[in-house]
Design an enzyme around this catalytic site. Structure first.
Site, mmCIF file in Angstrom:
data_model
loop_
_atom_site.group_PDB
_atom_site.id
_atom_site.type_symbol
_atom_site.label_atom_id
_atom_site.label_comp_id
_atom_site.label_asym_id
_atom_site.label_seq_id
_atom_site.Cartn_x
_atom_site.Cartn_y
_atom_site.Cartn_z
ATOM 1 N N ARG A 1 0.841 -1.204 0.000
ATOM 2 C CA ARG A 1 0.000 0.000 0.000
ATOM 3 C C ARG A 1 0.872 1.248 0.000
ATOM 4 O O ARG A 1 0.558 2.245 -0.644
ATOM 5 C CB ARG A 1 -0.938 0.001 1.225
ATOM 6 C CG ARG A 1 -1.547 1.380 1.504
ATOM 7 C CD ARG A 1 -2.845 1.353 2.299
ATOM 8 N NE ARG A 1 -2.789 0.575 3.513
ATOM 9 C CZ ARG A 1 -2.199 0.969 4.651
ATOM 10 N NH1 ARG A 1 -1.575 2.123 4.724
ATOM 11 N NH2 ARG A 1 -2.218 0.188 5.707
ATOM 12 N N TYR B 1 -17.598 17.644 -13.993
ATOM 13 C CA TYR B 1 -17.953 16.217 -14.066
ATOM 14 C C TYR B 1 -18.924 15.860 -12.930
ATOM 15 O O TYR B 1 -18.692 16.249 -11.772
ATOM 16 C CB TYR B 1 -16.669 15.382 -13.963
ATOM 17 C CG TYR B 1 -16.906 13.904 -13.856
ATOM 18 C CD1 TYR B 1 -17.338 13.159 -14.951
ATOM 19 C CD2 TYR B 1 -16.712 13.239 -12.654
ATOM 20 C CE1 TYR B 1 -17.567 11.798 -14.851
ATOM 21 C CE2 TYR B 1 -16.935 11.873 -12.537
ATOM 22 C CZ TYR B 1 -17.368 11.158 -13.644
ATOM 23 O OH TYR B 1 -17.594 9.819 -13.530
ATOM 24 N N ASP C 1 -8.637 19.172 -14.221
ATOM 25 C CA ASP C 1 -8.995 17.815 -14.652
ATOM 26 C C ASP C 1 -8.729 17.760 -16.156
ATOM 27 O O ASP C 1 -9.422 18.383 -16.952
ATOM 28 C CB ASP C 1 -10.467 17.549 -14.333
ATOM 29 C CG ASP C 1 -10.909 16.129 -14.703
ATOM 30 O OD1 ASP C 1 -10.284 15.515 -15.588
ATOM 31 O OD2 ASP C 1 -11.895 15.646 -14.103
ATOM 32 N N LYS D 1 -10.052 6.424 -18.736
ATOM 33 C CA LYS D 1 -10.454 6.831 -20.082
ATOM 34 C C LYS D 1 -9.300 6.602 -21.069
ATOM 35 O O LYS D 1 -8.878 5.486 -21.232
ATOM 36 C CB LYS D 1 -10.948 8.279 -20.041
ATOM 37 C CG LYS D 1 -11.891 8.582 -18.851
ATOM 38 C CD LYS D 1 -13.203 7.819 -18.900
ATOM 39 C CE LYS D 1 -13.999 7.848 -17.601
ATOM 40 N NZ LYS D 1 -14.303 9.170 -17.043
HETATM 41 C C1 LIG Z 1 -14.692 9.638 -15.769
HETATM 42 C C2 LIG Z 1 -14.269 10.968 -15.296
HETATM 43 C C3 LIG Z 1 -13.915 11.189 -13.955
HETATM 44 C C4 LIG Z 1 -14.026 10.106 -12.894
HETATM 45 O O1 LIG Z 1 -13.114 9.087 -13.115
HETATM 46 P P1 LIG Z 1 -13.354 7.566 -12.650
HETATM 47 O O2 LIG Z 1 -12.139 6.888 -13.141
HETATM 48 O O3 LIG Z 1 -14.627 7.111 -13.287
HETATM 49 O O4 LIG Z 1 -13.466 7.571 -11.162
HETATM 50 C C5 LIG Z 1 -13.479 12.449 -13.605
HETATM 51 N N1 LIG Z 1 -13.400 13.455 -14.497
HETATM 52 C C6 LIG Z 1 -13.755 13.283 -15.782
HETATM 53 C C7 LIG Z 1 -13.644 14.434 -16.720
HETATM 54 C C8 LIG Z 1 -14.199 12.039 -16.234
HETATM 55 O O5 LIG Z 1 -14.553 11.888 -17.504
#
Ligand SMILES: *Cc1c(COP(=O)(O)O)cnc(C)c1O
Length: 391
Positions: free
Chosen positions: A47, A99, A171, A196
């Protein structure tokens, strides 16, 4: 010699000295032998740190031109970790179209711990500046936003933040570190949902945070280890493997998305197309328009028929996969927003988001063309009727 990101992505930072394997071995071990009592072994407990996560985190940092990288077990825990660097009483400014999961986190969870949030239209830097309070610590942005691809001017926000001694977190999920590098534009922290494009295969759930700031990095490590939210050994290994093809995957998806947005913009069954590549502000801070776009059907009542007629895209939430993914924000990602607010924000029943994958672009265009024809003729007639009755 400074290597390009394309080359850096291919090679691991540490090699297997026992068997000389091409890939870093999977160190599926929760604990490590300690040969000397009280000695400081490089790893003791997985961890707190392990070779596969360290290899991945080195790569994540390299990709964003950052000093420090941290891998989390989801994008949302990466975002949570950034907010946990704050303390009770602090205030954060964030976009009103942030988001959905980030909004839920701030509204329903973090607000209980006396961290307050103001949402603003982040397209207007002046609105951000006006929202600053004496206890504001962080400006949190997401550009391009989703699902209408609004653009926030990162440099303008950084300038405001510097004047008021605030930090900026971005982000950067939609553009990836190959399309946009917010740290180079002056941001303090960059976050990714690595689920993603970074992973790209619709399998791993993961998140990343990178920074050049040693104090923020120390705090992030304490949170990652102290809350046990780091990415698992196995997922760290898998994500490292997937990252090797990020450059070639993203290039092809961007090229296809550019063609598809032109096709859609010219199609009579499509009322509007939203693509970051059409924004000057975006192109001043990013290398291209990315691989995700939005479009609105001219006849919203035909959304289901349109979907039924498509054969290639995966109809689902998420983005950034090798497969093209068609999302319907109104009933998927934004369904929790009350209907009147959803509609007033333009998230209507005829709005779709397309994350362009790696299929042949001509196949994708043919499929879209075929499905749009299902709704095309009648919608044109209705459109003409509506125009003549209103005129
Ligand atoms: C999918 C997404 C998240 C969250 O990510 P997870 O991996 O699903 O927890 C945050 N910001 C954006 C822009 C996203 O598309």
């Amino acid at each position: 010699m400074t290597l390009t990101k394309q080359t850096q992505l291919i090679h691991d930072s540490k090699h297997d000295s026992t068997y000389q394997s091409a890939n870093q071995p999977l160190y599926y071990s929760s604990t490590y032998r300690q040969t000397k009592l009280g000695g400081n072994a490089h790893y003791d407990y997985a961890r707190s740190g392990n070779p596969n996560r360290e290899n991945l985190e080195t790569k994540l940092a390299q990709l964003e031109n950052a000093k420090h990288g941290f891998a989390f077990n989801s994008g949302i825990t990466a975002i949570t970790a950034v907010f946990l660097t704050l303390k009770s009483g602090d205030h954060v400014i964030l976009p009103d179209d942030v988001y959905g999961g980030t909004f839920r986190l701030t509204e329903q969870i973090l607000s209980k711990f006396n961290i307050s949030f103001t949402t603003v239209n982040a397209e207007k830097p002046s609105e951000i500046e006006r929202a600053i309070q004496p206890n504001t610590q962080l400006i949190y942005i997401e550009t391009p936003s989703n699902p209408l691809f609004k653009i926030t001017d990162i440099r303008a926000i950084v300038n405001i933040a510097r004047r008021h001694q605030l930090r900026v977190a971005v982000d950067n999920t939609f553009m990836t570190p190959l399309g946009q590098q917010p740290l180079d534009l002056g941001a303090d922290i960059v976050i990714h949902s690595a689920t993603k494009f970074l992973s790209g295969h619709s399998d791993v759930i993961a998140g990343a945070v990178v920074t050049n700031d040693d104090v923020i990095a120390e705090s992030l490590y304490l949170i990652q280890n102290g809350t046990g939210t780091a990415l698992s050994v196995y997922d760290s290994w898998t994500l490292t493997q997937h990252l090797k093809t990020l450059d070639v995957r993203f290039k092809q998806s961007v090229a296809s998305a550019t063609k598809i947005q032109t096709f859609l913009a010219e199609h009579p069954a499509v009322a509007e197309v939203y693509y970051p590549g059409n924004s000057d502000t975006h192109l001043q801070q990013a290398h291209h328009g990315g691989a995700v776009l939005g479009f609105r059907l001219i006849d919203e009542t035909k959304a289901q028929q349109f979907v039924d007629a498509l054969s290639i895209p995966l109809v689902s939430v998420s983005l950034g996969g090798v497969e093209t993914i068609l999302s319907h924000p109104n009933t998927m990602s934004h369904a929790a927003i009350p209907q009147d607010i959803r509609e007033s924000r333009g998230i209507t029943f005829g709005l779709f988001r397309l994350s362009v994958g790696l299929e042949n672009v001509n196949d994708l265009i043919s499929d879209l063309d075929h499905a749009l024809k299902e709704v095309y003729d009648e919608s044109i007639i209705k459109h003409i009727e509506a125009q003549s009755s209103s005129g």
